[in-house]
Design an enzyme around this catalytic site. Sequence first.
Site, short mmCIF file in Angstrom:
data_model
loop_
_atom_site.label_atom_id
_atom_site.label_comp_id
_atom_site.label_asym_id
_atom_site.label_seq_id
_atom_site.Cartn_x
_atom_site.Cartn_y
_atom_site.Cartn_z
N GLY A 1 0.78 -1.24 0.00
CA GLY A 1 0.00 0.00 0.00
C GLY A 1 0.80 1.28 0.00
O GLY A 1 0.24 2.37 0.01
N ARG B 1 2.62 -1.41 -6.07
CA ARG B 1 2.75 -0.13 -6.76
C ARG B 1 4.12 0.50 -6.51
O ARG B 1 4.71 1.08 -7.41
CB ARG B 1 1.65 0.80 -6.23
CG ARG B 1 1.53 2.12 -6.95
CD ARG B 1 0.61 3.08 -6.18
NE ARG B 1 -0.59 2.45 -5.68
CZ ARG B 1 -1.77 2.47 -6.29
NH1 ARG B 1 -1.90 3.10 -7.45
NH2 ARG B 1 -2.82 1.89 -5.76
N ARG C 1 -7.40 4.02 -14.63
CA ARG C 1 -7.35 4.59 -13.28
C ARG C 1 -7.99 5.98 -13.16
O ARG C 1 -8.68 6.24 -12.18
CB ARG C 1 -5.91 4.59 -12.75
CG ARG C 1 -5.32 3.17 -12.66
CD ARG C 1 -4.05 3.10 -11.83
NE ARG C 1 -4.29 3.32 -10.44
CZ ARG C 1 -4.07 4.45 -9.80
NH1 ARG C 1 -3.53 5.48 -10.44
NH2 ARG C 1 -4.34 4.58 -8.52
N TYR D 1 -10.83 5.84 -10.45
CA TYR D 1 -10.49 6.41 -9.13
C TYR D 1 -10.22 7.92 -9.19
O TYR D 1 -9.66 8.47 -8.24
CB TYR D 1 -9.22 5.77 -8.56
CG TYR D 1 -9.08 4.28 -8.73
CD1 TYR D 1 -9.95 3.41 -8.09
CD2 TYR D 1 -8.05 3.75 -9.51
CE1 TYR D 1 -9.80 2.04 -8.24
CE2 TYR D 1 -7.90 2.39 -9.66
CZ TYR D 1 -8.77 1.54 -9.03
OH TYR D 1 -8.62 0.19 -9.18
N CYS E 1 -15.52 5.77 -26.64
CA CYS E 1 -16.82 6.45 -26.71
C CYS E 1 -17.40 6.60 -25.32
O CYS E 1 -18.37 5.94 -24.95
CB CYS E 1 -17.76 5.65 -27.60
SG CYS E 1 -17.17 5.60 -29.27
N1 LLP Z 1 -1.33 -7.00 -0.61
C1 LLP Z 1 -2.65 -7.16 -0.75
C2 LLP Z 1 -3.33 -8.20 0.00
C3 LLP Z 1 -3.36 -6.34 -1.62
O1 LLP Z 1 -4.66 -6.49 -1.75
C4 LLP Z 1 -2.68 -5.34 -2.37
C5 LLP Z 1 -3.39 -4.48 -3.31
C6 LLP Z 1 -1.29 -5.23 -2.20
C7 LLP Z 1 -0.65 -6.07 -1.30
C8 LLP Z 1 -0.45 -4.25 -2.95
O2 LLP Z 1 -0.84 -2.94 -2.77
P1 LLP Z 1 0.10 -1.78 -3.36
O3 LLP Z 1 1.41 -1.89 -2.64
O4 LLP Z 1 0.24 -2.02 -4.81
O5 LLP Z 1 -0.64 -0.54 -3.06
N2 LLP Z 1 -6.19 -1.09 -8.75
C9 LLP Z 1 -5.95 -0.16 -7.67
C10 LLP Z 1 -5.12 -0.78 -6.58
C11 LLP Z 1 -5.74 -2.00 -5.98
C12 LLP Z 1 -4.87 -2.63 -4.95
C13 LLP Z 1 -5.42 -3.91 -4.50
N3 LLP Z 1 -4.64 -4.58 -3.52
C14 LLP Z 1 -5.27 1.09 -8.23
O6 LLP Z 1 -5.03 1.14 -9.43
O7 LLP Z 1 -5.02 2.03 -7.50
#
Ligand code: LLP
Length: 420
Positions: free
Chosen positions: A237, A282, A319, A323, A350
């Site tokens: 996150g 991310r 995105r 969002y 479209c």
């Molecule tokens: N671990 C778990 C259990 C997760 O559900 C997620 C992301 C991560 C790790 C990694 O999170 P990160 O470090 O990437 O923030 N599609 C959305 C993001 C969805 C994230 C879902 N879970 C976007 O484009 O912002």
Amino acid sequence: MGNFMFHGVDTVKLAEKYGTPLYVMSEDFIKERCKEIRDDFLNKHSNTKAVYASKAFLTKEMARIIKREGLGIDVVSGGELYTAIEVDFPMDKVILHGNNKSVEEIEMAVQHDVGRIVVDNISELDLVQAAGEKFDKIVKILFRISPGIESDTHRYIQTGQVDSKFGIPLNKNSIKKAMEKANSLKNVELLGFHSHIGSQIFDNENHIKSIEVITNLMKDVKRDFGFITKELNTGGGYGIQYAGDDERKPLSYFTDEIVKEVEKRTEEYGLERPTIIIEPGRWVAGEAGITLYTVGSIKEIPGVRTYVGIDGGMPDNPRPSLYQAEYDAVVANKINEEKTDLVTIAGKCCESGDILIWDLQVPELESGDILAVLATGAYNYSMSSNYNKLRRPAVVMINEGEDRVIVERETYQDLLRNQV
Ligand code: LLP
């Protein structure tokens, strides 16, 4: 004039060579981030593990890079798991997530000896037990806990609040049921807990709160069930830099405090310090990527705004429409020209909502210019679609000044491949 150089590679030349739209990923950057994870987390703090959340960006080549860099991988579906299997990813370093894993996915994971399954709800335990029995294996699991924390991010990427589809709710009854059930299953070995509060988070306060909640749970389950927590997966996150005020933070900004808090709390409660696991997605891939587009139509509505049409849009980057995510971009072939105009970058779908960037400051634009949208490495390719029957762009990986295709551009034939 001058062109926009991305990690030592001329992006205008890439656009000429491969066409647009084009995803460009920097292996140099990904490796830098993996090194930071090793130096500032794995080697700095004992008894730690790091897995890359592959949902952010996964191709066979990405899985190979992560494998070479020595990290584990988190997968959330049979498809992501299959990708890891195809490149001989060390299976003990794979974690399977998911709020509704199918029997097929669980069996695939158990059969291939995936390191951990993070069990999301109590009913899933029966499926894991059945798969363990079928393949005569002891399946190592963690429980995903919903810590009841609302993280400071877009509602669609919050995951730790009470009202969430993810994780076992943190109330006495649910925890008791889960603990007793896990204890009764012969082919299941519970090792600890997992929580992930959300994505694109800058403030560490809620990560720390979640540690508070989970270590408290560790204390309770030791007292009530004699259970010793061996592993604590704190999720991912960590926020990255997109546009405007987003501010890049080093990994240690997040992880030093997380480790400190786990150590402080476990000591206070007389618990063993568990293995601490992180799952950034991310943070590893986001700023490693850019997307190149060619400018097409330019429409000025006097006194209102100027729409600049590009040859991609929400199918390659959903995105902004999902969002309201904000991106920054540069005109790659006019990198040194003065930014005199204010324009809106419109995708080609479209959909009136298919706007990639509202109000971007640019030099005077003309059709044929190359636009480079920054920080598109995470959740762009992985969330891309064929809406309006657009073909997914190719993905080019650059490394030490060289470029190579890691995903071919889709063809019209690809679009119809599965159709009768
Ligand atoms: N671990 C778990 C259990 C997760 O559900 C997620 C992301 C991560 C790790 C990694 O999170 P990160 O470090 O990437 O923030 N599609 C959305 C993001 C969805 C994230 C879902 N879970 C976007 O484009 O912002």
